[in-house]
Design a protein around this motif. Structure first.
Motif, PDB file in Angstrom:
ATOM      1  N   LEU A   1     -12.785  12.287  15.249  1.00  0.00           N
ATOM      2  CA  LEU A   1     -12.178  12.202  13.919  1.00  0.00           C
ATOM      3  C   LEU A   1     -12.347  10.787  13.366  1.00  0.00           C
ATOM      4  O   LEU A   1     -12.429   9.826  14.131  1.00  0.00           O
ATOM      5  N   PRO A   2     -12.405  10.643  12.044  1.00  0.00           N
ATOM      6  CA  PRO A   2     -12.559   9.305  11.453  1.00  0.00           C
ATOM      7  C   PRO A   2     -11.255   8.514  11.503  1.00  0.00           C
ATOM      8  O   PRO A   2     -10.589   8.294  10.488  1.00  0.00           O
ATOM      9  N   LEU A   3     -10.917   8.062  12.701  1.00  0.00           N
ATOM     10  CA  LEU A   3      -9.668   7.331  12.919  1.00  0.00           C
ATOM     11  C   LEU A   3      -9.956   5.890  13.306  1.00  0.00           C
ATOM     12  O   LEU A   3     -10.998   5.586  13.903  1.00  0.00           O
ATOM     13  N   ASN A   4      -9.021   5.022  12.985  1.00  0.00           N
ATOM     14  CA  ASN A   4      -9.111   3.643  13.434  1.00  0.00           C
ATOM     15  C   ASN A   4      -8.780   3.554  14.923  1.00  0.00           C
ATOM     16  O   ASN A   4      -8.192   4.469  15.509  1.00  0.00           O
ATOM     17  N   ASP A   5      -9.167   2.437  15.506  1.00  0.00           N
ATOM     18  CA  ASP A   5      -8.807   2.170  16.895  1.00  0.00           C
ATOM     19  C   ASP A   5      -7.285   2.064  16.978  1.00  0.00           C
ATOM     20  O   ASP A   5      -6.678   1.237  16.299  1.00  0.00           O
ATOM     21  N   PRO A   6      -6.629   2.912  17.803  1.00  0.00           N
ATOM     22  CA  PRO A   6      -5.156   2.884  17.836  1.00  0.00           C
ATOM     23  C   PRO A   6      -4.581   1.590  18.396  1.00  0.00           C
ATOM     24  O   PRO A   6      -3.384   1.321  18.214  1.00  0.00           O
ATOM     25  N   ALA A   7      -5.400   0.780  19.068  1.00  0.00           N
ATOM     26  CA  ALA A   7      -4.892  -0.465  19.650  1.00  0.00           C
ATOM     27  C   ALA A   7      -5.290  -1.699  18.853  1.00  0.00           C
ATOM     28  O   ALA A   7      -4.911  -2.817  19.224  1.00  0.00           O
ATOM     29  N   ALA A   8      -6.031  -1.528  17.754  1.00  0.00           N
ATOM     30  CA  ALA A   8      -6.532  -2.671  16.988  1.00  0.00           C
ATOM     31  C   ALA A   8      -5.682  -2.906  15.748  1.00  0.00           C
ATOM     32  O   ALA A   8      -5.130  -1.969  15.154  1.00  0.00           O
ATOM     33  N   GLU A   9      -5.585  -4.169  15.344  1.00  0.00           N
ATOM     34  CA  GLU A   9      -4.880  -4.520  14.111  1.00  0.00           C
ATOM     35  C   GLU A   9      -5.813  -4.262  12.932  1.00  0.00           C
ATOM     36  O   GLU A   9      -6.857  -4.897  12.800  1.00  0.00           O
ATOM     37  N   VAL A  10      -5.447  -3.340  12.068  1.00  0.00           N
ATOM     38  CA  VAL A  10      -6.330  -2.919  10.981  1.00  0.00           C
ATOM     39  C   VAL A  10      -5.689  -3.094   9.606  1.00  0.00           C
ATOM     40  O   VAL A  10      -6.335  -2.846   8.581  1.00  0.00           O
ATOM     41  N   ALA A  11      -4.431  -3.488   9.558  1.00  0.00           N
ATOM     42  CA  ALA A  11      -3.745  -3.597   8.264  1.00  0.00           C
ATOM     43  C   ALA A  11      -2.629  -4.623   8.384  1.00  0.00           C
ATOM     44  O   ALA A  11      -2.381  -5.200   9.453  1.00  0.00           O
ATOM     45  N   ASP A  12      -1.975  -4.853   7.253  1.00  0.00           N
ATOM     46  CA  ASP A  12      -0.829  -5.753   7.254  1.00  0.00           C
ATOM     47  C   ASP A  12       0.286  -5.176   8.123  1.00  0.00           C
ATOM     48  O   ASP A  12       0.452  -3.956   8.225  1.00  0.00           O
ATOM     49  N   LYS A  13       1.051  -6.046   8.731  1.00  0.00           N
ATOM     50  CA  LYS A  13       2.143  -5.599   9.581  1.00  0.00           C
ATOM     51  C   LYS A  13       3.210  -4.895   8.749  1.00  0.00           C
ATOM     52  O   LYS A  13       3.516  -5.315   7.643  1.00  0.00           O
TER      53      LYS A  13
ATOM     54  N   ALA B   1       3.736   0.096   4.574  1.00  0.00           N
ATOM     55  CA  ALA B   1       4.351   1.392   4.304  1.00  0.00           C
ATOM     56  C   ALA B   1       3.285   2.476   4.154  1.00  0.00           C
ATOM     57  O   ALA B   1       2.121   2.189   3.854  1.00  0.00           O
ATOM     58  N   PRO B   2       3.653   3.741   4.365  1.00  0.00           N
ATOM     59  CA  PRO B   2       2.677   4.830   4.208  1.00  0.00           C
ATOM     60  C   PRO B   2       2.171   4.964   2.774  1.00  0.00           C
ATOM     61  O   PRO B   2       2.829   4.547   1.811  1.00  0.00           O
ATOM     62  N   PHE B   3       0.991   5.547   2.661  1.00  0.00           N
ATOM     63  CA  PHE B   3       0.376   5.926   1.382  1.00  0.00           C
ATOM     64  C   PHE B   3       0.155   4.722   0.454  1.00  0.00           C
ATOM     65  O   PHE B   3       0.280   4.834  -0.760  1.00  0.00           O
ATOM     66  N   GLN B   4      -0.176   3.585   1.046  1.00  0.00           N
ATOM     67  CA  GLN B   4      -0.504   2.405   0.246  1.00  0.00           C
ATOM     68  C   GLN B   4      -2.003   2.384  -0.020  1.00  0.00           C
ATOM     69  O   GLN B   4      -2.805   2.689   0.870  1.00  0.00           O
ATOM     70  N   PRO B   5      -2.432   2.032  -1.236  1.00  0.00           N
ATOM     71  CA  PRO B   5      -3.875   2.006  -1.544  1.00  0.00           C
ATOM     72  C   PRO B   5      -4.625   1.062  -0.608  1.00  0.00           C
ATOM     73  O   PRO B   5      -4.228  -0.085  -0.415  1.00  0.00           O
ATOM     74  N   GLY B   6      -5.700   1.579  -0.041  1.00  0.00           N
ATOM     75  CA  GLY B   6      -6.540   0.770   0.843  1.00  0.00           C
ATOM     76  C   GLY B   6      -6.025   0.620   2.253  1.00  0.00           C
ATOM     77  O   GLY B   6      -6.722   0.037   3.097  1.00  0.00           O
ATOM     78  N   GLY B   7      -4.829   1.132   2.541  1.00  0.00           N
ATOM     79  CA  GLY B   7      -4.265   1.013   3.879  1.00  0.00           C
ATOM     80  C   GLY B   7      -4.323   2.336   4.618  1.00  0.00           C
ATOM     81  O   GLY B   7      -4.723   3.372   4.064  1.00  0.00           O
ATOM     82  N   PRO B   8      -3.943   2.339   5.885  1.00  0.00           N
ATOM     83  CA  PRO B   8      -3.894   3.591   6.648  1.00  0.00           C
ATOM     84  C   PRO B   8      -2.966   4.606   5.978  1.00  0.00           C
ATOM     85  O   PRO B   8      -1.987   4.232   5.324  1.00  0.00           O
TER      86      PRO B   8
END
Length: 322
Positions: free
Chosen positions: A62-74, A77-84
């Motif tokens: 599936l097109p998922l990010n690495d669950p152990a990597a930092e990929v966004a701001d700490k 919140a959900p459903f933010q543009p450009g974020g997970p």
């Protein structure tokens, strides 16, 4: 000239015969066929489980990010543009990816733990219900003792014993072999599930081992093992599977409790329980970090419980139909 005898049936007799025929017990298969479907809630529960199991099985493609990597701001919140999609946790890790990979680990731990209880507890329950002698009574006493111990306390004790205490390794020495924590959790929760499945299997075996077809097989000289596995076990299996589904729900919740107590898998590996444990400190600033795995645990446990009840209702044939 021969006499011809004819029998006549009065309308009252015909009504009595019809009433008696209607009151005759149907076969168990016919009784099951008359049961209603699983209902809307049953389909919702099955759909949720298919979604969770499918996502966990296909997580690697599936097109998922690495669950152990930092990929966004700490604490994004959900459903933010450009974020997970579901936001990020306190370390900036994708919550959706961690929830899906966590589902894989939580489901595997629960499934294999319950399989241990299903095989060992089921076999011991069959023996305890079929052989009503000192051996069967001794097994029942063991089941009662294990059930008297709080299950979470028993699981925590088993995990502590199996993990052992960390020992310092001197230079030049190799580290001693240790079981993976996930395997330790499976063994501990499997041992905890044995008495529950054994008691249910024994109760069902007590009923089925006194049926006419079992007595007939015994009269024909069938061995005890043949009677157990050819006559009794197929009729006991529905009750075993029903309680096994409930056992999986309990195991998922128990793993969450162990994670909160610090006895689950080590980070950065994720389970739903470790996501809840690591998100406790963020409840005031970012409660969604905990809500997501809590909802996953609740929905999965409720679905397993509901489908277990449906299976019991469909295959628990009434006494009058046997």
């Amino acid at each position: 000239m021969s006499d011809v005898h004819t029998s006549t049936t009065s309308p009252d007799d015909e009504a009595s015969i019809a009433a008696a025929a209607a009151a005759m017990p149907t076969s168990p298969i016919e009784e099951v066929r008359k049961k209603k479907g699983i209902g809307v809630m049953g389909w919702i529960s099955a759909g949720w489980l298919i979604l969770v199991v499918g996502a966990a099985a296909l997580a690697d493609i599936l097109p998922l990010n690495d669950p152990a990597a930092e990929v966004a701001d700490k604490r994004l919140a959900p459903f933010q543009p450009g974020g997970p999609l579901l936001g990020a946790d306190a370390n900036g890790r994708d919550l959706l990816a961690r929830a899906i990979y966590g589902a894989r680990m939580s489901l595997l731990i629960a499934f294999f733990a319950v399989m241990i209880g299903f095989v060992i507890g089921g076999f011991l329950g069959l023996l305890a219900g079929y052989f009503r002698n000192w051996a069967g009574n001794a097994l029942v006493s063991v089941f009662d003792i294990l059930l008297a111990i709080p299950q979470l306390v028993l699981a925590l004790s088993l995990v502590s014993v199996l993990k052992g205490s960390p020992e310092p390794v001197e230079p030049g020495q190799s580290e001693p072999f240790k079981l993976p924590v996930s395997l330790i959790l499976i063994i501990a929760l499997g041992i905890v599930s044995i008495p529950l499945l054994a008691r249910i299997t024994r109760a069902s075996t007590l009923s089925w081992s006194q049926r006419e077809f079992v007595m007939a097989a015994r009269a024909q000289g069938a061995t005890h093992m043949r009677i157990l596995f050819r006559e009794v076990l197929p009729n006991v299996l529905p009750a075993m599977v029903s309680i096994a589904l409930l056992g999986m729900a309990i195991a998922i919740v128990a793993e969450g409790g162990l994670a909160i107590l610090g006895a689950s898998v080590d980070p950065p590996q994720a389970t739903w329980g470790t996501m809840i444990a690591t998100g406790q400190s963020e409840l005031q600033q970012a409660p969604f970090i905990v809500w997501i795995p809590v909802f996953a645990v609740f929905a999965t446990a409720a679905s397993l419980n509901y489908l277990g009840d449906v299976m019991r209702d469909r295959f628990d044939v009434r006494e009058s139909a046997l």
